[in-house]
Design an enzyme around this catalytic site. Structure first.
Site, PDB file in Angstrom:
ATOM      1  N   LYS A   1       0.738  -1.208   0.052  1.00 42.44           N
ATOM      2  CA  LYS A   1      -0.145   0.049  -0.057  1.00 42.44           C
ATOM      3  C   LYS A   1       1.081   1.273   0.068  1.00 42.44           C
ATOM      4  O   LYS A   1       1.556   1.620   0.946  1.00 42.44           O
ATOM      5  CB  LYS A   1      -0.911   0.075   1.289  1.00 42.44           C
ATOM      6  CG  LYS A   1      -1.936   1.298   1.003  1.00 42.44           C
ATOM      7  CD  LYS A   1      -2.373   1.783   2.343  1.00 42.44           C
ATOM      8  CE  LYS A   1      -1.782   3.108   2.889  1.00 42.44           C
ATOM      9  NZ  LYS A   1      -1.779   4.207   1.932  1.00 42.44           N
TER      10      LYS A   1
ATOM     11  N   GLY B   1      -4.902   5.357   4.438  1.00 40.89           N
ATOM     12  CA  GLY B   1      -4.208   4.516   5.432  1.00 40.89           C
ATOM     13  C   GLY B   1      -5.320   3.829   6.283  1.00 40.89           C
ATOM     14  O   GLY B   1      -5.449   2.723   6.730  1.00 40.89           O
TER      15      GLY B   1
ATOM     16  N   CYS C   1      13.708  11.164   6.652  1.00 46.14           N
ATOM     17  CA  CYS C   1      13.704  10.827   7.938  1.00 46.14           C
ATOM     18  C   CYS C   1      15.024  10.911   8.908  1.00 46.14           C
ATOM     19  O   CYS C   1      14.861  11.173  10.053  1.00 46.14           O
ATOM     20  CB  CYS C   1      13.046   9.443   7.980  1.00 46.14           C
ATOM     21  SG  CYS C   1      14.130   8.316   7.018  1.00 46.14           S
TER      22      CYS C   1
ATOM     23  N   VAL D   1      -7.296   0.919   4.043  1.00 46.27           N
ATOM     24  CA  VAL D   1      -6.331  -0.004   3.251  1.00 46.27           C
ATOM     25  C   VAL D   1      -5.309  -0.500   4.324  1.00 46.27           C
ATOM     26  O   VAL D   1      -5.075  -1.471   4.513  1.00 46.27           O
ATOM     27  CB  VAL D   1      -5.873   0.620   2.044  1.00 46.27           C
ATOM     28  CG1 VAL D   1      -4.914  -0.523   1.423  1.00 46.27           C
ATOM     29  CG2 VAL D   1      -6.960   0.507   0.995  1.00 46.27           C
ATOM     30  N   GLY D   2      -4.552   0.424   5.033  1.00 42.65           N
ATOM     31  CA  GLY D   2      -3.482   0.136   5.883  1.00 42.65           C
ATOM     32  C   GLY D   2      -3.844  -0.609   7.118  1.00 42.65           C
ATOM     33  O   GLY D   2      -3.232  -1.558   7.240  1.00 42.65           O
TER      34      GLY D   2
ATOM     35  N   GLU E   1       9.926  16.181  15.190  1.00 42.55           N
ATOM     36  CA  GLU E   1      10.417  16.048  13.835  1.00 42.55           C
ATOM     37  C   GLU E   1       9.418  17.026  12.965  1.00 42.55           C
ATOM     38  O   GLU E   1       8.121  16.879  12.880  1.00 42.55           O
ATOM     39  CB  GLU E   1       9.951  14.652  13.380  1.00 42.55           C
ATOM     40  CG  GLU E   1      10.475  14.300  11.820  1.00 42.55           C
ATOM     41  CD  GLU E   1      10.072  13.114  11.533  1.00 42.55           C
ATOM     42  OE1 GLU E   1       9.066  12.537  11.459  1.00 42.55           O
ATOM     43  OE2 GLU E   1      11.129  12.455  10.768  1.00 42.55           O
TER      44      GLU E   1
ATOM     45  N   GLY F   1      -4.911   3.320  -1.531  1.00 43.07           N
ATOM     46  CA  GLY F   1      -5.943   3.902  -0.771  1.00 43.07           C
ATOM     47  C   GLY F   1      -5.781   4.686   0.400  1.00 43.07           C
ATOM     48  O   GLY F   1      -4.460   4.753   0.756  1.00 43.07           O
TER      49      GLY F   1
ATOM     50  N   GLU G   1       9.871   1.625  10.499  1.00 45.56           N
ATOM     51  CA  GLU G   1      10.979   2.699  10.176  1.00 45.56           C
ATOM     52  C   GLU G   1      10.189   4.160  10.272  1.00 45.56           C
ATOM     53  O   GLU G   1       9.409   4.558   9.495  1.00 45.56           O
ATOM     54  CB  GLU G   1      11.455   2.531   8.735  1.00 45.56           C
ATOM     55  CG  GLU G   1      12.038   1.202   8.165  1.00 45.56           C
ATOM     56  CD  GLU G   1      13.603   0.931   8.811  1.00 45.56           C
ATOM     57  OE1 GLU G   1      14.045   2.044   9.502  1.00 45.56           O
ATOM     58  OE2 GLU G   1      13.984  -0.014   8.915  1.00 45.56           O
TER      59      GLU G   1
HETATM   60  P1  NAD Z   1       2.210   8.603   7.686  1.00 46.58           P
HETATM   61  O1  NAD Z   1       2.665   7.704   8.829  1.00 46.58           O
HETATM   62  O2  NAD Z   1       1.241   9.538   7.596  1.00 46.58           O
HETATM   63  O3  NAD Z   1       1.999   7.664   6.373  1.00 46.58           O
HETATM   64  C1  NAD Z   1       2.540   6.620   6.015  1.00 46.58           C
HETATM   65  C2  NAD Z   1       1.931   5.294   5.534  1.00 46.58           C
HETATM   66  O4  NAD Z   1       1.061   4.840   6.408  1.00 46.58           O
HETATM   67  C3  NAD Z   1       1.094   6.237   4.181  1.00 46.58           C
HETATM   68  O5  NAD Z   1       0.993   5.021   3.342  1.00 46.58           O
HETATM   69  C4  NAD Z   1      -0.322   6.054   5.024  1.00 46.58           C
HETATM   70  O6  NAD Z   1      -1.326   6.091   4.317  1.00 46.58           O
HETATM   71  C5  NAD Z   1      -0.265   5.080   5.845  1.00 46.58           C
HETATM   72  N1  NAD Z   1      -1.135   5.253   7.185  1.00 46.58           N
HETATM   73  C6  NAD Z   1      -1.468   6.513   7.851  1.00 46.58           C
HETATM   74  N2  NAD Z   1      -2.262   6.105   8.915  1.00 46.58           N
HETATM   75  C7  NAD Z   1      -2.441   4.738   9.005  1.00 46.58           C
HETATM   76  C8  NAD Z   1      -3.028   3.797   9.716  1.00 46.58           C
HETATM   77  N3  NAD Z   1      -3.924   4.273  10.746  1.00 46.58           N
HETATM   78  N4  NAD Z   1      -3.238   2.531   9.579  1.00 46.58           N
HETATM   79  C9  NAD Z   1      -2.405   2.067   8.331  1.00 46.58           C
HETATM   80  N5  NAD Z   1      -1.685   2.629   7.499  1.00 46.58           N
HETATM   81  C10 NAD Z   1      -1.889   4.140   7.819  1.00 46.58           C
HETATM   82  O7  NAD Z   1       3.619   9.056   7.260  1.00 46.58           O
HETATM   83  P2  NAD Z   1       3.864  10.036   5.893  1.00 46.58           P
HETATM   84  O8  NAD Z   1       3.433  11.432   6.520  1.00 46.58           O
HETATM   85  O9  NAD Z   1       3.849   9.528   4.807  1.00 46.58           O
HETATM   86  O10 NAD Z   1       5.620  10.220   6.155  1.00 46.58           O
HETATM   87  C11 NAD Z   1       6.400  11.008   6.768  1.00 46.58           C
HETATM   88  C12 NAD Z   1       6.846  10.167   8.114  1.00 46.58           C
HETATM   89  O11 NAD Z   1       7.661   9.140   7.752  1.00 46.58           O
HETATM   90  C13 NAD Z   1       7.829  10.891   8.869  1.00 46.58           C
HETATM   91  O12 NAD Z   1       7.617  10.847  10.262  1.00 46.58           O
HETATM   92  C14 NAD Z   1       9.087  10.245   8.625  1.00 46.58           C
HETATM   93  O13 NAD Z   1      10.257  10.260   9.441  1.00 46.58           O
HETATM   94  C15 NAD Z   1       8.917   8.797   8.633  1.00 46.58           C
HETATM   95  N6  NAD Z   1       9.689   7.970   7.737  1.00 46.58           N
HETATM   96  C16 NAD Z   1      10.745   7.367   8.387  1.00 46.58           C
HETATM   97  C17 NAD Z   1      11.669   6.756   7.540  1.00 46.58           C
HETATM   98  C18 NAD Z   1      12.573   5.406   8.177  1.00 46.58           C
HETATM   99  O14 NAD Z   1      12.887   4.677   7.240  1.00 46.58           O
HETATM  100  N7  NAD Z   1      12.518   5.807   9.393  1.00 46.58           N
HETATM  101  C19 NAD Z   1      11.701   6.702   6.154  1.00 46.58           C
HETATM  102  C20 NAD Z   1      10.690   7.740   5.501  1.00 46.58           C
HETATM  103  C21 NAD Z   1       9.895   8.381   6.185  1.00 46.58           C
END
Ligand code: NAD
Length: 472
Positions: free
Chosen positions: A170, A203, A279, A206-207, A378, A201, A245
């Protein structure tokens, strides 16, 4: 502009059960860049079913064959690098040349680096009278973010293929187009149906369906700590393996004997690349008090000299991924000013001439202490906090004073001393004197930056179950 209307399930492009489309916006001009389907929990069900059906035969495919598939996907990713880079430039806003090299080229390299791993699944070891075997964990669910979107998908797909796992991916809603191009490539190379499935889709729908699905054996998530916690909670009742991650607030620890100019300038470019949406970005720069004013002046110059503009032109920095992300970053900039930090350069106004996109100027705060919100949370934007310290001990203490533990850096003319200090920094990776990101080195976080590692041999381990045969 790419408008995808179908999901990739069981080796075919199929109409989704979910209704409607997710519009992808180009943040450089806030115009449409494409769209993908809004899948739902029934689409997840179909994809998990396909992955389950494919698992037995894929897990028993020879290591040579799996390595061939990985090599073929890597080669196609490389061939279509320019197209992939342009696509990610349009959905994320990273400048084109960087997008081609980093967003498209790096994942091609990551995929290629995994061709040597399938054979490792055949390794066996003896433990007394037992024979210890390695087996793939099963069906995996991958939930990924938008900032290095293809890299984060490939960092999961490649080891899963190597181990003999099947998967449901996803992608993020902000930058999902690249995942569809990857699916096209996977289709072209003829990966057996059901091994790789793609359901886009929200989070929430689908997530969450992937995280809680009883037939998913492992969830690998990259994204915010908030979503990572939610996913782990949803995965707990079915005792899935969960790797995470997550976010970071990494320290760039510049020691007294460092090459100050090099350390500060590299630190600034590290915070500005991908508009600070990295990140592992080194967002807290720790400088000996005696060198602090000089360092602030070097950083100010470097930030003001950072070329920013339309990602299709020759610049280092484009916009943020979205207006929403721009607003989040601006709220933090305002917070820093309220907290009493000094705004040295940057700020909340859009750069002149770039009013129609989601741009944030490179922003520098001095007089920051590590207790301020801008030093603890962050921001995920091009915002650098400069913090003075008195002694090396204090510098290490400040570096470790964070709920996060993803990355860090140490600068000293004495490489041994830098390494000794780096050993005391509680993070998953530490750059020494500007040492660069390495696609075969394990990547992951301590503390609230996550669990598990990606890339290289250690990344493969996450996808392995260990079986003991008790011999008589
Ligand atoms: P996010 O957590 O909002 O979304 C990430 C993914 O999770 C998306 O596909 C989203 O649709 C899904 N998601 C959101 N809520 C969910 C839920 N309740 N259940 C299941 N899935 C869900 O993060 P973002 O805004 O897309 O990305 C930025 C964040 O990612 C920053 O905090 C960054 O530090 C982190 N990040 C970490 C790494 C690492 O390797 N440590 C790498 C890149 C980004």
């Amino acid at each position: 502009m790419k408008n995808y209307t179908k999901l990739y399930i069981n080796g075919e492009w199929v109409a989704p059960d979910g209704e409607g489309a997710c519009q992808v916006i180009n943040p450089a001009n806030n115009q449409p860049a494409g769209s993908v389907p809004l899948g739902n929990e029934h689409d997840v069900d179909a994809a998990v079913q396909a992955a389950n059906n494919a698992f037995l035969s894929w897990s028993q495919t020879s290591s040579v064959k799996r390595a061939e598939f990985i090599g073929a996907i890597a080669a196609r990713l490389n061939e279509r690098k320019e197209e992939m880079g342009a696509l990610i430039c349009s959905e994320l806003g990273m400048p084109m040349s960087w997008s081609v090299a980093v967003q498209a080229g790096m994942p091609a390299g990551v995929m290629a680096s995994h061709a040597e791993f399938p054979v490792e699944m055949e390794l066996e070891e003896s433990a007394g009278s037992s024979l210890v075997l390695r087996e793939p964990i099963g069906v995996c669910g991958f939930i990924t973010p938008w900032n290095y979107p293809l890299h984060q998908i490939v960092g999961k797909v490649a080891p899963a293929l190597a181990a003999g796992c099947t998967m449901v991916v996803k992608p993020s809603s902000e930058a999902p187009l690249n995942a569809f191009l990857l699916a096209e490539i996977i289709d072209e190379v003829g990966l057996p149906p059901g091994v790789f499935n793609l359901v886009s889709g929200p989070g929430k729908a689908v997530g969450e369906a992937i995280s809680s699905h009883p037939n998913v054996d492992m969830v690998s998530f990259t994204g915010s700590t908030r979503a990572g916690i939610r996913i782990a909670e949803l995965a707990a009742p079915t005792v899935k393996r969960v790797t995470q991650e997550l976010g970071g607030k990494s320290a760039n620890l510049i020691l007294e004997d460092a090459d100050l100019e090099a350390a500060v300038t590299k630190g600034v470019s590290d915070v500005c690349i991908n508009s600070g949406q990295t990140c592992a970005a080194l967002t807290r720069m720790l400088v000996p008090a005696a060198l602090y004013e000089q360092a602030v002046q070097i950083a100010k110059q470097a930030m003001e000299n950072t070329p920013q503009g339309d990602p299709l032109s020759d610049v280092f920095m484009g916009p943020m991924v979205s207006e929403k992300q721009r607003e989040t970053v601006c709220r933090y900039i305002e917070k820093g000013i309220q907290e009493g930090a000094t705004l040295v350069t940057g700020g909340v106004e859009k750069p002149s001439g770039l009013e129609s996109g989601a741009y944030v100027k490179p922003t520098l705060f001095s007089d920051v202490n590590n207790g301020m919100v801008i030093a603890r949370e962050e921001i995920f934007g091009p915002v650098l906090c400069m913090i003075p310290y008195e002694t090396e001990e204090e510098g290490i203490e400040i570096a470790n004073d964070s709920v996060y533990g993803l990355s860090g850096a140490v600068w000293s003319q004495d490489a041994d001393k830098a390494k000794a200090v780096a050993r005391r920094v509680r993070t998953g990776q530490v750059s020494i004197n500007g040492g660069g990101f390495n696609i075969v080195a394990p990547f992951g976080g301590y503390k609230q930056s996550g669990n598990g590692r990606e890339l290289g041999r250690h990344g493969l381990d996450e996808f392995i179950e260990i079986k003991s045969l008790q011999l008589n």
